[in-house]
Design a protein around this motif. Structure first.
Motif, PDB file in Angstrom:
ATOM      1  N   ASN A 273      -4.889  -1.720  -5.786  1.00 15.18           N
ATOM      2  CA  ASN A 273      -4.274  -0.866  -4.773  1.00 15.18           C
ATOM      3  C   ASN A 273      -2.751  -0.868  -4.869  1.00 15.18           C
ATOM      4  OD1 ASN A 273      -6.133   0.497  -2.723  1.00 15.18           O
ATOM      5  ND2 ASN A 273      -7.087  -1.511  -2.960  1.00 15.18           N
ATOM      6  N   ASP A 274      -2.189  -1.986  -5.301  1.00 17.59           N
ATOM      7  CA  ASP A 274      -0.738  -2.029  -5.500  1.00 17.59           C
ATOM      8  C   ASP A 274      -0.330  -1.027  -6.568  1.00 17.59           C
ATOM      9  OD1 ASP A 274       1.947  -3.607  -5.176  1.00 17.59           O
ATOM     10  OD2 ASP A 274       1.598  -3.518  -7.349  1.00 17.59           O
TER      11      ASP A 274
ATOM     12  N   SER B 259      -0.945   2.696  -5.236  1.00 11.55           N
ATOM     13  CA  SER B 259      -0.111   3.055  -4.080  1.00 11.55           C
ATOM     14  C   SER B 259       1.251   3.592  -4.490  1.00 11.55           C
ATOM     15  CB  SER B 259       0.068   1.840  -3.160  1.00 11.55           C
ATOM     16  OG  SER B 259       0.808   0.821  -3.815  1.00 11.55           O
ATOM     17  N   HIS B 260       1.620   3.387  -5.749  1.00 18.73           N
ATOM     18  CA  HIS B 260       2.884   3.935  -6.236  1.00 18.73           C
ATOM     19  C   HIS B 260       2.800   5.442  -6.489  1.00 18.73           C
ATOM     20  CE1 HIS B 260       3.612  -0.366  -7.155  1.00 18.73           C
ATOM     21  NE2 HIS B 260       4.881  -0.048  -6.975  1.00 18.73           N
TER      22      HIS B 260
ATOM     23  N   PHE C 107       0.458   7.655  -4.621  1.00 18.75           N
ATOM     24  CA  PHE C 107       0.189   8.420  -3.391  1.00 18.75           C
ATOM     25  C   PHE C 107      -0.127   7.475  -2.244  1.00 18.75           C
ATOM     26  CE2 PHE C 107      -3.657   7.960  -5.842  1.00 18.75           C
ATOM     27  CZ  PHE C 107      -4.652   7.671  -4.918  1.00 18.75           C
ATOM     28  N   ASN C 108       0.048   7.987  -1.039  1.00 20.28           N
ATOM     29  CA  ASN C 108      -0.229   7.203   0.165  1.00 20.28           C
ATOM     30  C   ASN C 108      -1.672   7.447   0.614  1.00 20.28           C
ATOM     31  OD1 ASN C 108       2.443   6.205   0.373  1.00 20.28           O
ATOM     32  ND2 ASN C 108       3.085   8.143   1.310  1.00 20.28           N
ATOM     33  N   TYR C 109      -2.309   6.436   1.144  1.00 19.34           N
ATOM     34  CA  TYR C 109      -3.678   6.583   1.613  1.00 19.34           C
ATOM     35  C   TYR C 109      -4.009   5.517   2.652  1.00 19.34           C
ATOM     36  CZ  TYR C 109      -4.110   3.221  -2.307  1.00 19.34           C
ATOM     37  OH  TYR C 109      -3.951   2.186  -3.174  1.00 19.34           O
ATOM     38  N   GLY C 110      -5.109   5.743   3.344  1.00 18.65           N
ATOM     39  CA  GLY C 110      -5.537   4.855   4.404  1.00 18.65           C
ATOM     40  C   GLY C 110      -6.598   3.873   3.953  1.00 18.65           C
TER      41      GLY C 110
ATOM     42  N   TYR D 178      -8.323   2.958   0.298  1.00 17.84           N
ATOM     43  CA  TYR D 178      -7.975   1.584  -0.104  1.00 17.84           C
ATOM     44  C   TYR D 178      -9.237   0.813  -0.478  1.00 17.84           C
ATOM     45  CZ  TYR D 178      -6.014  -3.145   0.058  1.00 17.84           C
ATOM     46  OH  TYR D 178      -5.616  -4.433  -0.267  1.00 17.84           O
TER      47      TYR D 178
END
Length: 338
Positions: free
Chosen positions: A281-282, A285-286, A288-291, A295
């Motif tokens: 996830n690290d 996450s670079h 796009f943003n997500y919940g 995740y």
């Protein structure tokens, strides 16, 4: 245990690892309630699978096998993830050597992308200590008394926090996790009584009452094993156990259906998912943003794909999965058939 038993256990492990990933997804409610049971679940399941050891020669072989299965992947994944962290931040040899020291020390030293690594060394210690207790003491009352004493000492320790520095390998957490592991072992002969409708309904209703009461009272109950957050002598055992009973029964029900094969596969790759879900996830996450939903999907799917790849690389699979060549062949055959 026969294949039918192993199916529901793998499903329970699959549910457990999904809960672990969700708990790290940054959602307050998910974090709060998954921490009630996800780590105790794995200790109970591990105890359920423990086979008594007859002599010290077998104990030595047991320790050797557990070291290969747990500590070898711990080192391999740890070095790899720390190398990734250093590359991301601008590699410095001194910093990397410090990372390796943290990896060797373990416990509370493991933070950020490797925060969950504490579980592996703690589980290893629990398995060895319980095996020694079971070998040396033949009287079950004596064994249960020692484990109960350990559980009581865990709460005294958590209250006073006697050491300012972190304890290597999360050895202090063994005081409480030993009781979950032992519980798993001792309920083995009563598993038929646990896997039934009455136990399921009773456990589910009790869990519902606790969740409603907890939610209405600003999350009055918390448990977090790694930093020694366990302050309720009765609830710290009772709540994880009733949730595990719910998970066990749900897993048993799901094992009757063909679509449960996905959960079974996830359940067989829990250690890889545990090691890699945060770093996966690290990385993503670079971009796009997500919940929490995405995740969790990334945190399960990407490590699972890595697990399947590692299975197919002989020497790498030993280092990262702790599996012998014969075991790797068996798992590959099962994956091919599936």
């Amino acid at each position: 245990m026969n294949n039918e038993h192993l199916k529901w256990i793998d499903i329970a492990k699959g549910i457990g690892i999904i809960a672990v990933v969700m708990g790290h997804g940054g959602h307050e409610l998910a974090h709060h309630y998954t921490y009630w049971f996800h780590m105790p679940l794995f200790f109970i399941l591990s105890g359920l699978l423990f086979k008594p050891i007859d002599n010290f020669s077998d104990l030595f072989n047991f320790i050797k096998k557990r070291a290969i299965r747990l500590l070898l992947p711990y080192v391999s994944f740890g070095i790899t993830i720390y190398f990734y962290i250093e590359l991301k931040n601008g590699f410095e040899l001194s910093s990397f050597l410090t990372d390796l020291y943290k990896l060797a020390y373990g416990g509370m030293m493991m933070k950020g992308l490797v925060t969950v690594f504490w579980f592996i060394t703690c589980l290893f210690l629990v398995q060895i200590i319980f095996a020694v207790i079971d070998l040396i003491f033949k009287n079950n009352i004596t064994k249960i008394a020692l484990i109960t004493l350990s559980y009581l000492l865990a709460h005294i320790y958590a209250f006073y926090q006697p050491f300012e520095s972190p304890v290597p390998w999360s050895a202090d957490v063994v005081l409480i996790t030993l009781s979950f592991y032992a519980f798993g072992f001792y309920i083995k002969k009563y598993i038929g009584l646990i896997l039934n409708v009455k136990t399921f309904i009773a456990s589910f209703l009790l869990l519902t009452v606790f969740i409603v009461y907890d939610y209405m009272n600003n999350y009055f109950y918390q448990i977090d094993l790694k930093p020694n957050v366990y302050n309720h002598l009765f609830l710290d055992f009772f709540i994880p156990v009733i949730i595990c009973f719910v998970v066990f029964n749900v897993s048993k029900i799901l094992s009757k259906y063909q679509y449960s094969s996905t959960l079974i596969k996830i359940g067989t790759s829990t250690i890889t998912i545990m090691f890699l879900h945060r770093v996966s996830n690290d990385f993503f996450s670079h971009f796009f943003n997500y919940g929490i939903v995405v995740y969790t999907i990334i945190g399960v799917l990407v490590p699972f794909i890595c697990y399947l790849i590692l299975l197919r690389v002989p020497y790498i699979s030993i280092a990262f999965l702790g599996l012998s060549s014969n075991t790797v062949k068996q798992k590959n055959n099962k994956a091919t058939v599936a």
